[in-house]
Enzyme design. Structure first.
Site, mmCIF file in Angstrom:
data_model
loop_
_atom_site.group_PDB
_atom_site.id
_atom_site.type_symbol
_atom_site.label_atom_id
_atom_site.label_comp_id
_atom_site.label_asym_id
_atom_site.label_seq_id
_atom_site.Cartn_x
_atom_site.Cartn_y
_atom_site.Cartn_z
ATOM 1 N N ASP A 17 0.860 -1.175 0.000
ATOM 2 C CA ASP A 17 0.000 0.000 0.000
ATOM 3 C C ASP A 17 0.912 1.245 0.000
ATOM 4 O OD1 ASP A 17 -2.250 1.689 0.380
ATOM 5 O OD2 ASP A 17 -1.971 1.598 2.548
ATOM 6 N N ASP A 19 -0.139 5.059 1.003
ATOM 7 C CA ASP A 19 -0.287 6.017 2.105
ATOM 8 C C ASP A 19 -0.353 5.294 3.452
ATOM 9 O OD1 ASP A 19 -0.933 8.834 0.757
ATOM 10 O OD2 ASP A 19 -1.818 7.242 -0.457
#
Ligand SMILES: [Mg+2]
Length: 242
Positions: A17, A19
């Protein structure tokens, strides 16, 4: 208490991922910028894993490329709705007609609410209220109403509500990559912090791998945990040398 993930490279595939995992949370989506350390870590680990690394984010592929400084070829944007394969080709879901309706309604909502930001991702639309937390209740009400009207999928995140074209999530993205070279046959490892990453943790586990939660302990399908972005980058640097 979840343990720290093992430092292994042979036979694993990494799904990351963006953020809260590769980049610290920022006041606005645009405030996240490339860093030399992140770019170098991604390139090093991609070389060590023979290309078996993909960023799987709620951001668009264009945003993933901007922030990662084009470090990787494979990647998936907008919660699995966009996917770039190892050969560079891009698969993208056709935007649901409801996305345009949600975009109009979000823009109207944001117009007289300073700090509320609308993000048009084509196949989805996001309503960010990090800088206007008092608007959370009204934003959630609007998003729920629009979801009921349009049939779009409502994806809540960190101070953001997203209405997206149905039919994909981070789990479907991980599963699709794992059916293709160079990922096929590897053990999938998904790193994520947000609720949307739970789909990726579950998909990785279903394929014989595991999830790594980034951030505080919580109810999760992940089997390991790292504290923060700095710990993730340190772990990636170690994997690249493993
Ligand atoms: Mg995240």
């Amino acid at each position: 208490m979840l343990p720290t993930p093992p430092v292994v490279a042979d036979g694993i595939a990494l799904f990351l991922d963006m953020d809260g995992v590769l980049a610290p949370m920022a006041p606005t989506p645009d405030a996240v910028v490339p860093t030399a350390r992140r770019t170098a870590a991604l390139k090093a680990v991609e070389a060590r894993l023979a290309g078996r690394v993909a960023i799987v984010s709620g951001r668009t592929l264009a945003e993933i490329d901007r922030i990662s400084d084009h470090a990787l070829v494979s990647g998936s944007g907008v919660h699995g709705l966009e996917r770039r394969l190892k050969d560079g080709s891009i698969e993208r879901k056709t935007p649901d007609a409801g996305v345009a309706q949600a975009l109009d309604a979000f823009e109207e909502f944001a117009a007289d609410r300073p700090g509320v930001i609308v993000e048009d991702k084509g196949v989805s639309v996001g309503l960010h209220y990090r800088q206007a937390p008092d608007e959370a209740g009204a934003a959630k009400g609007l998003a729920a109403e629009l979801q009921a009207e349009t049939g779009l999928t409502l994806q809540p995140g960190h101070m953001v509500l997203e209405l997206k074209t149905p039919g994909a999530d981070k789990g479907t993205a991980v599963t699709a990559f794992m059916q293709e070279a160079p990922f096929k046959g590897a053990v999938p490892v998904m790193l994520g912090d947000d609720l949307t990453d739970e789909y990726g943790f579950e998909a990785a586990a279903a394929l014989g791998g595991y999830g790594v939660l980034v951030g505080p302990e919580r109810e999760t399908a992940a089997r390991y945990r790292l504290d923060d972005v700095d710990a993730v980058l340190t772990w990636l640097e170690a994997v690249a040398k493993a």
